[in-house]
Motif scaffolding. Sequence first.
Motif, PDB file in Angstrom:
ATOM      1  N   GLN A  39     -11.140 -27.548  71.608  1.00  0.00           N
ATOM      2  CA  GLN A  39     -10.428 -28.111  70.474  1.00  0.00           C
ATOM      3  C   GLN A  39     -10.752 -27.306  69.226  1.00  0.00           C
ATOM      4  O   GLN A  39     -11.914 -27.242  68.806  1.00  0.00           O
ATOM      5  CB  GLN A  39     -10.789 -29.580  70.276  1.00  0.00           C
ATOM      6  N   PRO A  41     -10.154 -26.530  65.079  1.00  0.00           N
ATOM      7  CA  PRO A  41      -9.971 -27.391  63.906  1.00  0.00           C
ATOM      8  C   PRO A  41      -8.499 -27.671  63.626  1.00  0.00           C
ATOM      9  O   PRO A  41      -7.680 -26.758  63.605  1.00  0.00           O
ATOM     10  CB  PRO A  41     -10.596 -26.564  62.771  1.00  0.00           C
ATOM     11  N   GLY A  42      -8.166 -28.944  63.478  1.00  0.00           N
ATOM     12  CA  GLY A  42      -6.805 -29.333  63.163  1.00  0.00           C
ATOM     13  C   GLY A  42      -5.843 -29.310  64.330  1.00  0.00           C
ATOM     14  O   GLY A  42      -4.640 -29.521  64.142  1.00  0.00           O
ATOM     15  N   ALA A  92     -13.389 -22.483  68.880  1.00  0.00           N
ATOM     16  CA  ALA A  92     -13.158 -23.911  69.111  1.00  0.00           C
ATOM     17  C   ALA A  92     -14.463 -24.563  69.550  1.00  0.00           C
ATOM     18  O   ALA A  92     -15.442 -23.866  69.848  1.00  0.00           O
ATOM     19  CB  ALA A  92     -12.096 -24.128  70.184  1.00  0.00           C
ATOM     20  N   GLN A 113     -20.057 -25.301  70.232  1.00  0.00           N
ATOM     21  CA  GLN A 113     -19.213 -24.516  69.341  1.00  0.00           C
ATOM     22  C   GLN A 113     -19.198 -23.054  69.753  1.00  0.00           C
ATOM     23  O   GLN A 113     -20.249 -22.447  69.983  1.00  0.00           O
ATOM     24  CB  GLN A 113     -19.715 -24.628  67.909  1.00  0.00           C
ATOM     25  N   THR A 115     -17.610 -19.563  68.183  1.00  0.00           N
ATOM     26  CA  THR A 115     -16.954 -18.957  67.031  1.00  0.00           C
ATOM     27  C   THR A 115     -16.850 -17.460  67.257  1.00  0.00           C
ATOM     28  O   THR A 115     -17.857 -16.805  67.525  1.00  0.00           O
ATOM     29  CB  THR A 115     -17.724 -19.239  65.735  1.00  0.00           C
TER      30      THR A 115
END
Length: 118
Positions: A39, A41-42, A92, A113, A115
Amino acid sequence: QVQLVESGGGLVQAGASLRLSCAASDRTLDKYAMGWFRQAPGKERQFVATINWNSGSVKYADSVKGRFTISSDNAQNTVYLQMNSLKPEDTAVYYCAAAYGSSIYAYWGQGTQVTVSS
């Protein structure tokens, strides 16, 4: 109650690799599959990959085919996600999930996380 513990996330540059791990607490008799979801962000949570615990068959999202590999160690009750050639759009929170007795993922990890910087 099944518990899933993920590890292996981090911050990497584009093109790098990461390996995620997910260890499940004891409950193997009726395990159907384990999978990875992510998932950003947003955005909504999306499917990444899944492995059938008994047959070993795998499926991938089109966006990760050829770059990610899902595997399992049944003896250790652990599933892995090898991620190669990472892209910034792979950034994500990655979640491990497990399905028992059916194809419905009823158990989820806390997320790790990932990145990827450009």
